[in-house]
Design a protein around this motif. Structure first.
Motif, PDB file in Angstrom:
ATOM      1  N   LEU A  43       0.862  -1.150   0.110  1.00  0.00           N
ATOM      2  CA  LEU A  43      -0.026  -0.002  -0.016  1.00  0.00           C
ATOM      3  C   LEU A  43       0.880   1.190  -0.008  1.00  0.00           C
ATOM      4  O   LEU A  43       1.958   1.243   0.396  1.00  0.00           O
ATOM      5  N   PRO A  44       0.271   2.355  -0.488  1.00  0.00           N
ATOM      6  CA  PRO A  44       1.109   3.400  -0.735  1.00  0.00           C
ATOM      7  C   PRO A  44       1.687   4.159   0.840  1.00  0.00           C
ATOM      8  O   PRO A  44       2.984   4.450   0.872  1.00  0.00           O
ATOM      9  N   ARG A  45       1.085   3.896   1.828  1.00  0.00           N
ATOM     10  CA  ARG A  45       1.547   4.457   3.122  1.00  0.00           C
ATOM     11  C   ARG A  45       2.636   3.368   3.607  1.00  0.00           C
ATOM     12  O   ARG A  45       3.549   3.803   4.544  1.00  0.00           O
ATOM     13  N   GLU A  46       2.510   2.198   3.133  1.00  0.00           N
ATOM     14  CA  GLU A  46       3.682   1.336   3.503  1.00  0.00           C
ATOM     15  C   GLU A  46       4.927   1.534   2.818  1.00  0.00           C
ATOM     16  O   GLU A  46       6.052   1.030   3.234  1.00  0.00           O
ATOM     17  N   ARG A  47       4.649   2.409   1.694  1.00  0.00           N
ATOM     18  CA  ARG A  47       6.152   2.906   1.155  1.00  0.00           C
ATOM     19  C   ARG A  47       6.514   4.371   1.370  1.00  0.00           C
ATOM     20  O   ARG A  47       7.406   4.812   0.670  1.00  0.00           O
ATOM     21  N   GLU A  48       6.077   4.800   2.364  1.00  0.00           N
ATOM     22  CA  GLU A  48       6.336   6.249   2.724  1.00  0.00           C
ATOM     23  C   GLU A  48       7.753   6.148   3.473  1.00  0.00           C
ATOM     24  O   GLU A  48       8.350   7.207   3.309  1.00  0.00           O
ATOM     25  N   ALA A  49       8.199   5.487   4.155  1.00  0.00           N
ATOM     26  CA  ALA A  49       9.466   5.080   4.749  1.00  0.00           C
ATOM     27  C   ALA A  49      10.376   4.180   4.183  1.00  0.00           C
ATOM     28  O   ALA A  49       9.775   3.055   3.937  1.00  0.00           O
ATOM     29  N   LEU A  50      11.542   4.074   4.212  1.00  0.00           N
ATOM     30  CA  LEU A  50      12.463   2.989   3.901  1.00  0.00           C
ATOM     31  C   LEU A  50      12.688   2.188   5.250  1.00  0.00           C
ATOM     32  O   LEU A  50      12.768   2.474   6.377  1.00  0.00           O
ATOM     33  N   PRO A  51      13.029   0.725   4.794  1.00  0.00           N
ATOM     34  CA  PRO A  51      13.291  -0.134   5.762  1.00  0.00           C
ATOM     35  C   PRO A  51      14.616   0.152   6.370  1.00  0.00           C
ATOM     36  O   PRO A  51      15.618   0.855   5.798  1.00  0.00           O
ATOM     37  N   VAL A  52      14.764  -0.320   7.629  1.00  0.00           N
ATOM     38  CA  VAL A  52      16.203  -0.435   8.112  1.00  0.00           C
ATOM     39  C   VAL A  52      16.683  -1.715   8.593  1.00  0.00           C
ATOM     40  O   VAL A  52      15.955  -2.493   9.251  1.00  0.00           O
ATOM     41  N   PHE A  53      17.757  -2.092   8.089  1.00  0.00           N
ATOM     42  CA  PHE A  53      18.437  -3.179   8.386  1.00  0.00           C
ATOM     43  C   PHE A  53      19.687  -3.346   9.359  1.00  0.00           C
ATOM     44  O   PHE A  53      20.240  -2.318   9.308  1.00  0.00           O
ATOM     45  N   ASP A  54      19.779  -4.472  10.050  1.00  0.00           N
ATOM     46  CA  ASP A  54      20.794  -4.247  10.952  1.00  0.00           C
ATOM     47  C   ASP A  54      22.140  -5.368  10.244  1.00  0.00           C
ATOM     48  O   ASP A  54      21.412  -6.137   9.103  1.00  0.00           O
ATOM     49  N   ALA A  55      23.184  -5.282  10.714  1.00  0.00           N
ATOM     50  CA  ALA A  55      24.268  -5.973   9.886  1.00  0.00           C
ATOM     51  C   ALA A  55      23.829  -7.570   9.966  1.00  0.00           C
ATOM     52  O   ALA A  55      24.524  -7.946   8.947  1.00  0.00           O
ATOM     53  N   ASP A  56      23.397  -8.283  10.920  1.00  0.00           N
ATOM     54  CA  ASP A  56      23.329  -9.441  11.107  1.00  0.00           C
ATOM     55  C   ASP A  56      21.883  -9.914  10.341  1.00  0.00           C
ATOM     56  O   ASP A  56      21.690 -11.117  10.713  1.00  0.00           O
ATOM     57  N   ASP A  57      21.026  -9.039   9.995  1.00  0.00           N
ATOM     58  CA  ASP A  57      19.871  -9.520   9.455  1.00  0.00           C
ATOM     59  C   ASP A  57      19.977 -10.330   8.202  1.00  0.00           C
ATOM     60  O   ASP A  57      20.998 -10.340   7.437  1.00  0.00           O
ATOM     61  N   ASN A  76      11.396   1.941  -8.095  1.00  0.00           N
ATOM     62  CA  ASN A  76      12.362   3.230  -7.601  1.00  0.00           C
ATOM     63  C   ASN A  76      12.339   2.872  -6.066  1.00  0.00           C
ATOM     64  O   ASN A  76      13.313   2.864  -5.334  1.00  0.00           O
ATOM     65  N   TYR A  77      11.097   2.134  -5.528  1.00  0.00           N
ATOM     66  CA  TYR A  77      10.917   1.982  -3.843  1.00  0.00           C
ATOM     67  C   TYR A  77      12.097   0.867  -3.608  1.00  0.00           C
ATOM     68  O   TYR A  77      12.797   0.818  -2.764  1.00  0.00           O
ATOM     69  N   VAL A  78      11.759  -0.141  -4.594  1.00  0.00           N
ATOM     70  CA  VAL A  78      12.690  -1.393  -4.216  1.00  0.00           C
ATOM     71  C   VAL A  78      13.988  -0.959  -4.356  1.00  0.00           C
ATOM     72  O   VAL A  78      15.049  -1.264  -3.329  1.00  0.00           O
ATOM     73  N   ARG A  79      14.813  -0.149  -5.258  1.00  0.00           N
ATOM     74  CA  ARG A  79      16.045   0.169  -5.258  1.00  0.00           C
ATOM     75  C   ARG A  79      16.305   1.219  -4.317  1.00  0.00           C
ATOM     76  O   ARG A  79      17.393   0.813  -3.492  1.00  0.00           O
ATOM     77  N   ALA A  80      15.597   2.121  -3.992  1.00  0.00           N
ATOM     78  CA  ALA A  80      15.976   3.007  -2.844  1.00  0.00           C
ATOM     79  C   ALA A  80      16.129   2.073  -1.290  1.00  0.00           C
ATOM     80  O   ALA A  80      16.809   2.198  -0.552  1.00  0.00           O
ATOM     81  N   ALA A  81      15.078   1.374  -1.172  1.00  0.00           N
ATOM     82  CA  ALA A  81      14.883   0.671  -0.104  1.00  0.00           C
ATOM     83  C   ALA A  81      15.896  -0.527   0.273  1.00  0.00           C
ATOM     84  O   ALA A  81      16.817  -0.535   1.254  1.00  0.00           O
ATOM     85  N   ILE A  82      16.468  -1.190  -0.729  1.00  0.00           N
ATOM     86  CA  ILE A  82      17.724  -1.882  -0.856  1.00  0.00           C
ATOM     87  C   ILE A  82      19.148  -1.147  -0.614  1.00  0.00           C
ATOM     88  O   ILE A  82      19.739  -1.333   0.174  1.00  0.00           O
ATOM     89  N   THR A  83      19.230  -0.056  -1.499  1.00  0.00           N
ATOM     90  CA  THR A  83      20.566   0.794  -1.531  1.00  0.00           C
ATOM     91  C   THR A  83      20.659   1.412  -0.193  1.00  0.00           C
ATOM     92  O   THR A  83      21.928   1.351   0.657  1.00  0.00           O
ATOM     93  N   HIS A  84      19.610   2.314   0.352  1.00  0.00           N
ATOM     94  CA  HIS A  84      19.804   2.874   1.505  1.00  0.00           C
ATOM     95  C   HIS A  84      19.833   2.121   2.578  1.00  0.00           C
ATOM     96  O   HIS A  84      20.974   2.313   3.453  1.00  0.00           O
ATOM     97  N   SER A  85      18.984   1.096   2.934  1.00  0.00           N
ATOM     98  CA  SER A  85      19.174   0.274   4.112  1.00  0.00           C
ATOM     99  C   SER A  85      20.369  -0.557   4.101  1.00  0.00           C
ATOM    100  O   SER A  85      20.818  -0.773   5.273  1.00  0.00           O
ATOM    101  N   SER A  86      20.902  -1.104   3.151  1.00  0.00           N
ATOM    102  CA  SER A  86      22.146  -1.849   3.192  1.00  0.00           C
ATOM    103  C   SER A  86      23.383  -1.130   3.521  1.00  0.00           C
ATOM    104  O   SER A  86      23.995  -1.328   4.502  1.00  0.00           O
ATOM    105  N   HIS A  87      23.373   0.350   3.178  1.00  0.00           N
ATOM    106  CA  HIS A  87      24.486   1.175   3.217  1.00  0.00           C
ATOM    107  C   HIS A  87      24.339   1.546   4.643  1.00  0.00           C
ATOM    108  O   HIS A  87      25.541   1.721   5.354  1.00  0.00           O
ATOM    109  N   GLN A  88      23.329   1.686   5.399  1.00  0.00           N
ATOM    110  CA  GLN A  88      23.110   2.102   6.531  1.00  0.00           C
ATOM    111  C   GLN A  88      23.632   1.111   7.641  1.00  0.00           C
ATOM    112  O   GLN A  88      23.924   1.200   8.774  1.00  0.00           O
TER     113      GLN A  88
END
Length: 302
Positions: A43-57, A76-88
């Motif tokens: 849903l649109p509201r579920e794509r408002e924020a990017l996920p957060v991954f921890d190093a051991d996830d 675009n959401y999938v790309r941003a979520a994976i790139t942003h969260s992995s780098h974090q």
């Protein structure tokens, strides 16, 4: 081996992708004694924020195949979520990840390679990938009853393979190889029964007001947030990705797609792709195992 968490992300307008992703995550969680989390980005509201991954996830990312690729409006959401969260997460060897796509018994084309490619470019380390058959969202017969017991048994065996790979996970795992292009430029062209291109890109559903109870269900579940209401009757004014969520989940069957190009395409795929397809699974190998096999192949070629 104890793991932190298996974080499962899925886009699933009609529920098939969610079912497969949850089955794999639960089986893998049991094998690894890991906690499992589920995160929809449907849903649109579920794509408002990017996920957060921890190093051991361990990240399990699941998407349906639309026209042979990741759905265009979520890419675009999938790309941003994976790139942003992995780098974090800042893990030098890469966040452990699993790619999962579902397809409606036609083909998954470049979707799996595209998802694996995004993971690699985003700093993840894909350990495995799978393409599972589910009911085609357009059809009541194509892929009906999938995944079946045989499909899920194969998915359980895949989970066992993944568990073994994750137990020895390190930066020495080779690159995961899957069929298709990681950077496709085109989508699958839908055809009509006469094999001419079917032009239903702008087609939208309609609602029979005599059958509509004005329950508002379709307004809530549209993944594009594109359905409004006129005097309580659904109005389809925004972008439509043909996911069929509104049609399939209407409790009275008031919603339908009547575009003749669309219906001709449905008839074509039901006729052409009726033979059941099998799911496909892929796992990374250790560098050492790959080297041994390469050396053996070289010896055989001498």
């Amino acid at each position: 081996m104890d793991m932190a968490r298996i974080k499962t992300y899925y886009f699933s307008p009609t529920g098939g992708t969610r079912q497969v992703a949850q089955h794999l995550a639960e089986r893998l969680g049991a094998l690894l004694h890991a906690e499992v989390e589920y995160h929809s980005y449907t849903l649109p509201r579920e794509r408002e924020a990017l996920p957060v991954f921890d190093a051991d996830d361990i990240v399990l990312w699941a998407t349906p195949v639309y026209a042979g690729r990741i759905p265009n409006k979520t890419l675009n959401y999938v790309r941003a979520a994976i790139t942003h969260s992995s780098h974090q997460a800042l893990k030098p060897s890469g966040i452990k990840s699993i790619a999962l796509v579902t397809f409606g018994n036609r083909a998954y084309d470049n979707a799996l390679a595209e998802l694996v490619g995004l993971m690699e470019e985003g700093g993840m380390k894909p350990v495995g990938a799978a393409a599972m058959v589910t009911r085609h969202s357009f059809s009541d017969t194509l892929g009906a009853g999938r995944p079946n017991e045989e499909d899920l048994a194969a998915l359980d065996r895949f989970a066992e393979q993944l568990s073994a790979k994750l137990s020895i996970f390190n930066s020495q795992l080779s690159i995961l190889k899957v069929p298709g292009e990681a950077h496709p430029e085109k989508f699958y062209t839908p055809l009509k029964t006469n094999n001419a291109p079917a032009g239903f890109l702008k087609a939208k559903p309609s609602c029979n007001p005599d059958r509509c109870t004005q329950c508002g269900k379709c307004l809530e579940i549209c993944p594009m947030g594109s359905i409004g209401a006129n005097d309580g009757i659904p109005a389809f004014d925004g972008i439509c990705i043909k996911c069929q969520a509104c049609r399939r989940r209407c409790p009275t069957g008031a919603i339908a797609f009547t575009d003749h190009e669309y219906l001709s395409h449905v008839a074509m795929i039901e006729r052409t792709f009726a033979a059941p397809k099998k799911p496909e699974f892929f796992c990374s190998e250790t560098v050492q195992s790959r080297q041994i096999r390469t050396e053996s192949q070289n010896k055989l070629s001498l």
